[in-house]
Write a protein that holds these residues in place. Structure first.
Motif, PDB file in Angstrom:
ATOM      1  N   MET A   1      30.513  58.424  44.671  1.00  0.00           N
ATOM      2  CA  MET A   1      29.635  57.798  43.683  1.00  0.00           C
ATOM      3  C   MET A   1      29.464  56.311  43.972  1.00  0.00           C
ATOM      4  O   MET A   1      30.349  55.680  44.542  1.00  0.00           O
ATOM      5  N   GLN A   2      28.344  55.779  43.540  1.00  0.00           N
ATOM      6  CA  GLN A   2      28.106  54.338  43.577  1.00  0.00           C
ATOM      7  C   GLN A   2      28.676  53.750  42.280  1.00  0.00           C
ATOM      8  O   GLN A   2      28.172  54.042  41.192  1.00  0.00           O
ATOM      9  N   ILE A   3      29.716  52.934  42.393  1.00  0.00           N
ATOM     10  CA  ILE A   3      30.403  52.408  41.218  1.00  0.00           C
ATOM     11  C   ILE A   3      30.368  50.885  41.242  1.00  0.00           C
ATOM     12  O   ILE A   3      30.684  50.259  42.249  1.00  0.00           O
ATOM     13  N   LEU A   4      29.984  50.299  40.126  1.00  0.00           N
ATOM     14  CA  LEU A   4      29.931  48.850  39.982  1.00  0.00           C
ATOM     15  C   LEU A   4      31.045  48.393  39.054  1.00  0.00           C
ATOM     16  O   LEU A   4      31.212  48.923  37.957  1.00  0.00           O
ATOM     17  N   PHE A   5      31.830  47.419  39.510  1.00  0.00           N
ATOM     18  CA  PHE A   5      32.896  46.820  38.708  1.00  0.00           C
ATOM     19  C   PHE A   5      32.428  45.429  38.285  1.00  0.00           C
ATOM     20  O   PHE A   5      32.122  44.581  39.139  1.00  0.00           O
ATOM     21  N   LEU A   6      32.390  45.173  36.975  1.00  0.00           N
ATOM     22  CA  LEU A   6      31.895  43.899  36.461  1.00  0.00           C
ATOM     23  C   LEU A   6      32.998  43.098  35.780  1.00  0.00           C
ATOM     24  O   LEU A   6      33.719  43.619  34.925  1.00  0.00           O
ATOM     25  N   HIS A   7      33.106  41.825  36.177  1.00  0.00           N
ATOM     26  CA  HIS A   7      33.965  40.866  35.483  1.00  0.00           C
ATOM     27  C   HIS A   7      33.047  39.994  34.630  1.00  0.00           C
ATOM     28  O   HIS A   7      32.228  39.244  35.166  1.00  0.00           O
ATOM     29  N   PRO A   8      33.143  40.069  33.296  1.00  0.00           N
ATOM     30  CA  PRO A   8      32.192  39.345  32.446  1.00  0.00           C
ATOM     31  C   PRO A   8      32.497  37.864  32.328  1.00  0.00           C
ATOM     32  O   PRO A   8      33.621  37.419  32.553  1.00  0.00           O
TER      33      PRO A   8
ATOM     34  N   GLY B   1      36.785  57.737  48.410  1.00  0.00           N
ATOM     35  CA  GLY B   1      35.464  58.039  48.943  1.00  0.00           C
ATOM     36  C   GLY B   1      34.291  57.465  48.185  1.00  0.00           C
ATOM     37  O   GLY B   1      33.134  57.745  48.535  1.00  0.00           O
ATOM     38  N   HIS B   2      34.547  56.653  47.167  1.00  0.00           N
ATOM     39  CA  HIS B   2      33.462  56.067  46.390  1.00  0.00           C
ATOM     40  C   HIS B   2      32.965  54.769  47.028  1.00  0.00           C
ATOM     41  O   HIS B   2      33.687  54.111  47.772  1.00  0.00           O
ATOM     42  N   GLN B   3      31.720  54.402  46.711  1.00  0.00           N
ATOM     43  CA  GLN B   3      31.146  53.131  47.131  1.00  0.00           C
ATOM     44  C   GLN B   3      31.330  52.129  45.989  1.00  0.00           C
ATOM     45  O   GLN B   3      30.871  52.371  44.881  1.00  0.00           O
ATOM     46  N   ILE B   4      31.985  50.994  46.271  1.00  0.00           N
ATOM     47  CA  ILE B   4      32.382  50.059  45.225  1.00  0.00           C
ATOM     48  C   ILE B   4      31.798  48.678  45.484  1.00  0.00           C
ATOM     49  O   ILE B   4      31.766  48.207  46.627  1.00  0.00           O
ATOM     50  N   SER B   5      31.371  48.021  44.422  1.00  0.00           N
ATOM     51  CA  SER B   5      31.004  46.616  44.492  1.00  0.00           C
ATOM     52  C   SER B   5      31.541  45.920  43.243  1.00  0.00           C
ATOM     53  O   SER B   5      31.348  46.399  42.124  1.00  0.00           O
TER      54      SER B   5
ATOM     55  N   GLU C   1      28.415  34.486  39.734  1.00  0.00           N
ATOM     56  CA  GLU C   1      27.007  34.647  40.081  1.00  0.00           C
ATOM     57  C   GLU C   1      26.135  33.640  39.338  1.00  0.00           C
ATOM     58  O   GLU C   1      25.191  33.070  39.901  1.00  0.00           O
ATOM     59  N   LEU C   2      26.441  33.392  38.067  1.00  0.00           N
ATOM     60  CA  LEU C   2      25.674  32.412  37.291  1.00  0.00           C
ATOM     61  C   LEU C   2      25.924  30.994  37.777  1.00  0.00           C
ATOM     62  O   LEU C   2      25.033  30.136  37.713  1.00  0.00           O
TER      63      LEU C   2
ATOM     64  N   ASP D   1      18.444  42.791  37.899  1.00  0.00           N
ATOM     65  CA  ASP D   1      18.007  42.798  39.303  1.00  0.00           C
ATOM     66  C   ASP D   1      19.074  43.418  40.195  1.00  0.00           C
ATOM     67  O   ASP D   1      18.764  44.195  41.104  1.00  0.00           O
ATOM     68  N   TYR D   2      20.336  43.068  39.941  1.00  0.00           N
ATOM     69  CA  TYR D   2      21.419  43.628  40.746  1.00  0.00           C
ATOM     70  C   TYR D   2      21.546  45.129  40.507  1.00  0.00           C
ATOM     71  O   TYR D   2      21.758  45.907  41.446  1.00  0.00           O
TER      72      TYR D   2
END
Length: 255
Positions: free
Chosen positions: A1-8, A35-39, A46-47, A57-58
């Motif tokens: 799976m495509q998984i996004l990890f966010l630090h707020p 086996g997952h795709q991580i970002s 980023e700000l 956008d991301y």
């Protein structure tokens, strides 16, 4: 799976509190091994790099199939919930999983009061998160996933538990999982001095977990470690493991 990890950050617009909990790397590394795709995306960073940064956008470019939302320190609470709402506006069906010490303490309240949050992992997350995605893609027997809260439709908590006893099995040095990770080492704890000449880069390392002190101002003291994580003693990583964490940082550092 495509998984996004966010630090707020503290909200969707302010570059504040950009220091990542080091567990972000071990958790995401376990998913990568599975086996997952991580970002990993640090919203505050980023700000800081681009005040016009837009999460939408991301999301459109990365197209995650699930989002991990970190709520470790309470100062990120408003930002975390704002991110969850933004993600659900982008895709109402995407699962959002939250975790961290603050999320662990207020698990029932979060799942009851914030409909954008679908799942919550309390305590240590490395083993539970891998099991969670196995069940999410499989039979969805969430009661077998350690440390997991989910809605059914009221909040439920799994009877299974996971308290790692050996941190040396986890990987903390896959820094490239973090978007703009080199810029992060230049910003780190004090963004205002990032342009100071000959400034030494810095980065937090995980040398262990737990605490022997009972400071009343700290959410990570001995009693909190016991009640939130079930950790009754300090767990230390080996010198060899710490060396493996330091070497990539050393070789990439700017002199």
């Amino acid at each position: 799976m495509q998984i996004l990890f966010l630090h707020p950050s503290i909200d969707l617009f302010t570059p504040a509190y950009g220091v990542l909990p080091v567990g972000a790397f071990s958790i995401c590394s376990e998913l990568k091994k599975a086996g997952h795709q991580i970002s990993i995306v640090n919203i505050g960073l980023e700000l800081l790099l681009n005040p016009l940064f837009q999460l939408s956008d991301y999301l459109q470019n990365f197209k995650p199939e699930a989002v991990l939302l970190e709520l470790h320190w309470y100062v990120h609470a408003k930002g975390a919930m704002a991110l969850a709402s933004e993600i659900k506006r982008w895709n109402p069906n995407i699962p959002i999983i939250i975790g961290g010490i603050t999320a662990s303490i207020f698990a029932q309240e979060i799942l009851t009061d914030f409909p954008a949050i679908d799942f919550l992992i309390s305590g240590d997350g490395e083993i539970p998160i891998v099991r969670f995605f196995e069940e999410l893609k499989g039979q969805q027997h969430f009661e077998t996933v350690p440390n997991l809260w989910w809605k059914d439709p009221s909040p439920r908590f799994s009877e299974a538990s996971s308290i790692p006893t050996d941190l040396n099995h986890f990987t903390f040095n896959d820094y490239t999982l973090l978007h703009h990770w080199k810029e992060y080492t230049a910003v780190a704890k004090v963004p205002l001095i990032r342009h100071q000449p000959k400034r030494v880069r810095d980065f937090w390392l995980c040398n262990g977990r737990g605490c022997v002190f009972k400071c009343d101002f700290c959410g990570g003291g001995k009693e909190a470690q016991q009640s939130v994580f079930g950790r009754g003693a300090i767990q230390q990583r080996s010198v060899e493991n710490l060396f493996q964490d330091i070497m990539p940082l050393y070789t990439e550092a700017e002199v």
